[in-house]
Scaffold this motif. Structure first.
Motif, PDB file in Angstrom:
ATOM      1  N   SER A   3      30.171  -3.616  -1.437  1.00 15.32           N
ATOM      2  CA  SER A   3      29.667  -4.539  -0.788  1.00 15.32           C
ATOM      3  C   SER A   3      29.085  -4.029   0.138  1.00 15.32           C
ATOM      4  CB  SER A   3      30.832  -5.709  -0.589  1.00 15.32           C
ATOM      5  OG  SER A   3      30.801  -6.422   0.217  1.00 15.32           O
ATOM      6  N   LEU A   4      27.601  -4.227   0.556  1.00 11.29           N
ATOM      7  CA  LEU A   4      27.196  -4.291   1.836  1.00 11.29           C
ATOM      8  C   LEU A   4      26.708  -5.204   2.218  1.00 11.29           C
ATOM      9  CD1 LEU A   4      26.439  -1.528   3.591  1.00 11.29           C
ATOM     10  CD2 LEU A   4      24.458  -0.885   2.348  1.00 11.29           C
ATOM     11  N   PRO A   5      27.133  -6.379   2.861  1.00 10.29           N
ATOM     12  CA  PRO A   5      26.496  -7.194   3.366  1.00 10.29           C
ATOM     13  C   PRO A   5      25.665  -7.367   4.062  1.00 10.29           C
ATOM     14  CG  PRO A   5      29.116  -7.179   3.873  1.00 10.29           C
ATOM     15  CD  PRO A   5      28.042  -5.413   2.755  1.00 10.29           C
ATOM     16  N   PHE A   9      26.159  -5.427   8.428  1.00  7.71           N
ATOM     17  CA  PHE A   9      25.370  -4.324   7.616  1.00  7.71           C
ATOM     18  C   PHE A   9      25.485  -2.988   8.628  1.00  7.71           C
ATOM     19  CE2 PHE A   9      22.051  -0.967   6.956  1.00  7.71           C
ATOM     20  CZ  PHE A   9      22.147  -1.080   5.351  1.00  7.71           C
ATOM     21  N   ASP A  10      25.679  -2.968   9.642  1.00 11.12           N
ATOM     22  CA  ASP A  10      25.373  -1.496  10.715  1.00 11.12           C
ATOM     23  C   ASP A  10      27.216  -0.984  10.423  1.00 11.12           C
ATOM     24  OD1 ASP A  10      22.769  -1.612  11.004  1.00 11.12           O
ATOM     25  OD2 ASP A  10      23.471  -2.480  12.968  1.00 11.12           O
ATOM     26  N   ALA A  11      27.858  -1.534  10.086  1.00  8.96           N
ATOM     27  CA  ALA A  11      29.398  -1.366  10.163  1.00  8.96           C
ATOM     28  C   ALA A  11      29.730  -0.576   8.344  1.00  8.96           C
ATOM     29  CB  ALA A  11      30.572  -2.151  10.939  1.00  8.96           C
ATOM     30  N   ALA A  12      29.633  -1.660   7.821  1.00 12.53           N
ATOM     31  CA  ALA A  12      29.657  -1.390   5.977  1.00 12.53           C
ATOM     32  C   ALA A  12      28.550   0.168   6.193  1.00 12.53           C
ATOM     33  CB  ALA A  12      29.323  -2.403   5.472  1.00 12.53           C
ATOM     34  N   PHE A  13      27.278   0.067   6.579  1.00 16.76           N
ATOM     35  CA  PHE A  13      26.440   1.256   6.159  1.00 16.76           C
ATOM     36  C   PHE A  13      26.892   2.616   6.826  1.00 16.76           C
ATOM     37  CE2 PHE A  13      23.416   4.508   7.304  1.00 16.76           C
ATOM     38  CZ  PHE A  13      22.853   4.723   5.605  1.00 16.76           C
ATOM     39  N   ALA A  14      28.008   2.589   7.678  1.00 10.34           N
ATOM     40  CA  ALA A  14      28.140   3.643   8.429  1.00 10.34           C
ATOM     41  C   ALA A  14      29.413   3.723   7.391  1.00 10.34           C
ATOM     42  CB  ALA A  14      29.506   3.050  10.475  1.00 10.34           C
ATOM     43  N   ARG A  15      30.245   3.344   7.262  1.00 10.78           N
ATOM     44  CA  ARG A  15      31.842   3.422   5.830  1.00 10.78           C
ATOM     45  C   ARG A  15      31.313   4.158   4.790  1.00 10.78           C
ATOM     46  NH1 ARG A  15      33.920  -0.155   2.629  1.00 10.78           N
ATOM     47  NH2 ARG A  15      33.230  -1.907   3.564  1.00 10.78           N
ATOM     48  N   ALA A  37      19.153 -12.235   0.276  1.00 12.75           N
ATOM     49  CA  ALA A  37      20.060 -11.183   1.110  1.00 12.75           C
ATOM     50  C   ALA A  37      19.513  -9.698   1.126  1.00 12.75           C
ATOM     51  CB  ALA A  37      21.378 -11.352   0.954  1.00 12.75           C
ATOM     52  N   SER A  38      19.432  -9.749  -0.239  1.00 11.71           N
ATOM     53  CA  SER A  38      19.190  -8.303  -1.574  1.00 11.71           C
ATOM     54  C   SER A  38      17.916  -7.935  -0.747  1.00 11.71           C
ATOM     55  CB  SER A  38      19.291  -8.625  -2.559  1.00 11.71           C
ATOM     56  OG  SER A  38      17.878  -9.002  -3.364  1.00 11.71           O
ATOM     57  N   LYS A  44      16.828  -2.257   5.257  1.00 13.85           N
ATOM     58  CA  LYS A  44      17.593  -1.985   5.589  1.00 13.85           C
ATOM     59  C   LYS A  44      18.059  -0.168   5.370  1.00 13.85           C
ATOM     60  CE  LYS A  44      19.391  -6.102   8.451  1.00 13.85           C
ATOM     61  NZ  LYS A  44      20.941  -6.562   9.030  1.00 13.85           N
ATOM     62  N   LEU A  45      18.366  -0.710   4.235  1.00 13.45           N
ATOM     63  CA  LEU A  45      18.561   1.390   3.192  1.00 13.45           C
ATOM     64  C   LEU A  45      17.435   1.542   3.831  1.00 13.45           C
ATOM     65  CD1 LEU A  45      20.878  -0.403   0.228  1.00 13.45           C
ATOM     66  CD2 LEU A  45      21.815   1.257   1.946  1.00 13.45           C
ATOM     67  N   ARG A  46      16.330   1.740   2.786  1.00 12.43           N
ATOM     68  CA  ARG A  46      15.078   2.511   2.579  1.00 12.43           C
ATOM     69  C   ARG A  46      14.742   2.540   4.497  1.00 12.43           C
ATOM     70  NH1 ARG A  46      11.512  -1.359  -1.451  1.00 12.43           N
ATOM     71  NH2 ARG A  46      13.014  -0.697  -3.315  1.00 12.43           N
ATOM     72  N   GLU A  47      15.108   1.897   5.467  1.00 11.14           N
ATOM     73  CA  GLU A  47      14.732   1.971   6.264  1.00 11.14           C
ATOM     74  C   GLU A  47      15.661   3.465   6.952  1.00 11.14           C
ATOM     75  OE1 GLU A  47      15.092  -1.508   8.985  1.00 11.14           O
ATOM     76  OE2 GLU A  47      13.363  -2.298   8.761  1.00 11.14           O
ATOM     77  N   ARG A  48      16.278   3.080   6.397  1.00 12.79           N
ATOM     78  CA  ARG A  48      17.117   4.789   6.785  1.00 12.79           C
ATOM     79  C   ARG A  48      17.553   5.783   5.573  1.00 12.79           C
ATOM     80  NH1 ARG A  48      19.266  -0.191   8.582  1.00 12.79           N
ATOM     81  NH2 ARG A  48      20.605  -0.210   9.833  1.00 12.79           N
ATOM     82  N   GLY A  49      16.661   5.794   5.354  1.00 16.97           N
ATOM     83  CA  GLY A  49      15.990   7.060   3.950  1.00 16.97           C
ATOM     84  C   GLY A  49      16.580   6.684   2.824  1.00 16.97           C
ATOM     85  N   VAL A  50      17.644   5.354   2.316  1.00 14.33           N
ATOM     86  CA  VAL A  50      18.428   5.734   0.966  1.00 14.33           C
ATOM     87  C   VAL A  50      17.335   4.574  -0.055  1.00 14.33           C
ATOM     88  CG1 VAL A  50      20.047   4.942   0.184  1.00 14.33           C
ATOM     89  CG2 VAL A  50      20.441   5.441   2.330  1.00 14.33           C
ATOM     90  N   HIS A  51      17.161   5.280  -0.885  1.00 12.97           N
ATOM     91  CA  HIS A  51      16.114   5.002  -2.024  1.00 12.97           C
ATOM     92  C   HIS A  51      17.555   4.013  -2.619  1.00 12.97           C
ATOM     93  CE1 HIS A  51      13.444   4.184  -4.940  1.00 12.97           C
ATOM     94  NE2 HIS A  51      14.485   3.381  -5.795  1.00 12.97           N
ATOM     95  N   ALA A  52      16.418   2.765  -2.592  1.00 13.30           N
ATOM     96  CA  ALA A  52      17.119   1.790  -3.456  1.00 13.30           C
ATOM     97  C   ALA A  52      16.310   0.527  -3.911  1.00 13.30           C
ATOM     98  CB  ALA A  52      18.170   0.701  -2.132  1.00 13.30           C
ATOM     99  N   VAL A  53      16.951   0.065  -5.083  1.00 10.90           N
ATOM    100  CA  VAL A  53      15.664  -1.466  -5.939  1.00 10.90           C
ATOM    101  C   VAL A  53      16.994  -3.010  -5.973  1.00 10.90           C
ATOM    102  CG1 VAL A  53      14.746   0.026  -6.987  1.00 10.90           C
ATOM    103  CG2 VAL A  53      16.793  -0.742  -7.739  1.00 10.90           C
ATOM    104  N   ILE A  54      16.524  -3.793  -5.522  1.00 10.73           N
ATOM    105  CA  ILE A  54      16.824  -4.774  -6.318  1.00 10.73           C
ATOM    106  C   ILE A  54      17.029  -5.075  -7.810  1.00 10.73           C
ATOM    107  CG2 ILE A  54      16.256  -7.270  -5.489  1.00 10.73           C
ATOM    108  CD1 ILE A  54      14.588  -5.769  -3.123  1.00 10.73           C
ATOM    109  N   LEU A  55      17.904  -6.058  -7.884  1.00  8.23           N
ATOM    110  CA  LEU A  55      18.228  -6.574  -9.148  1.00  8.23           C
ATOM    111  C   LEU A  55      18.169  -7.936  -8.752  1.00  8.23           C
ATOM    112  CD1 LEU A  55      19.258  -6.880 -11.822  1.00  8.23           C
ATOM    113  CD2 LEU A  55      21.349  -7.947 -11.010  1.00  8.23           C
ATOM    114  N   ASN A  56      16.306  -8.145 -10.163  1.00  8.39           N
ATOM    115  CA  ASN A  56      15.761  -9.474  -9.449  1.00  8.39           C
ATOM    116  C   ASN A  56      16.401 -10.809 -10.001  1.00  8.39           C
ATOM    117  OD1 ASN A  56      13.326  -8.923  -8.528  1.00  8.39           O
ATOM    118  ND2 ASN A  56      12.474  -8.801 -10.100  1.00  8.39           N
ATOM    119  N   GLU A  57      16.893 -11.911  -9.434  1.00  8.59           N
ATOM    120  CA  GLU A  57      17.968 -12.937  -9.282  1.00  8.59           C
ATOM    121  C   GLU A  57      19.412 -12.739  -9.413  1.00  8.59           C
ATOM    122  OE1 GLU A  57      16.477 -15.367  -9.403  1.00  8.59           O
ATOM    123  OE2 GLU A  57      14.382 -14.763 -10.020  1.00  8.59           O
ATOM    124  N   GLY A  58      19.642 -11.871  -9.385  1.00  9.64           N
ATOM    125  CA  GLY A  58      20.895 -11.090  -8.299  1.00  9.64           C
ATOM    126  C   GLY A  58      21.979 -11.328  -9.450  1.00  9.64           C
TER     127      GLY A  58
END
Length: 75
Positions: A3-5, A9-15, A37-38, A44-58
């Motif tokens: 879970s990365l809401p 976000f900042d607190a969850a990302f740090a953890r 939100a996705s 935000k992940l990409r700004e921190r250098g973490v590659h991520a993609v989005i699952l369209n329609e969630g």
């Protein structure tokens, strides 16, 4: 799944940062259709250098397609 809401976000990302950086495939999804939100969390992940993609329609798209679902403990 981790879970990365958007809110908190900042607190969850740090953890979760070590776990996120050690994974090859990160797919971000929302709990409903039309949720932005996705997109925000992925940016935000990409700004921190973490590659991520989005699952369209969630999550609904995943379950509607009949893909497997499994519950487990979160780190």
């Amino acid at each position: 799944a981790l879970s990365l809401p958007e809110d908190g976000f900042d607190a969850a990302f740090a953890r979760l940062e070590p776990a996120l950086r050690s994974r090859l495939d990160i797919v971000v999804y929302c709990a409903g259709y039309g949720c932005e939100a996705s997109h925000i969390v992925t940016r935000k992940l990409r700004e921190r250098g973490v590659h991520a993609v989005i699952l369209n329609e969630g999550w609904p798209a995943w379950t509607d397609a009949g893909y497997p679902v499994r519950a487990g403990a979160q780190p």
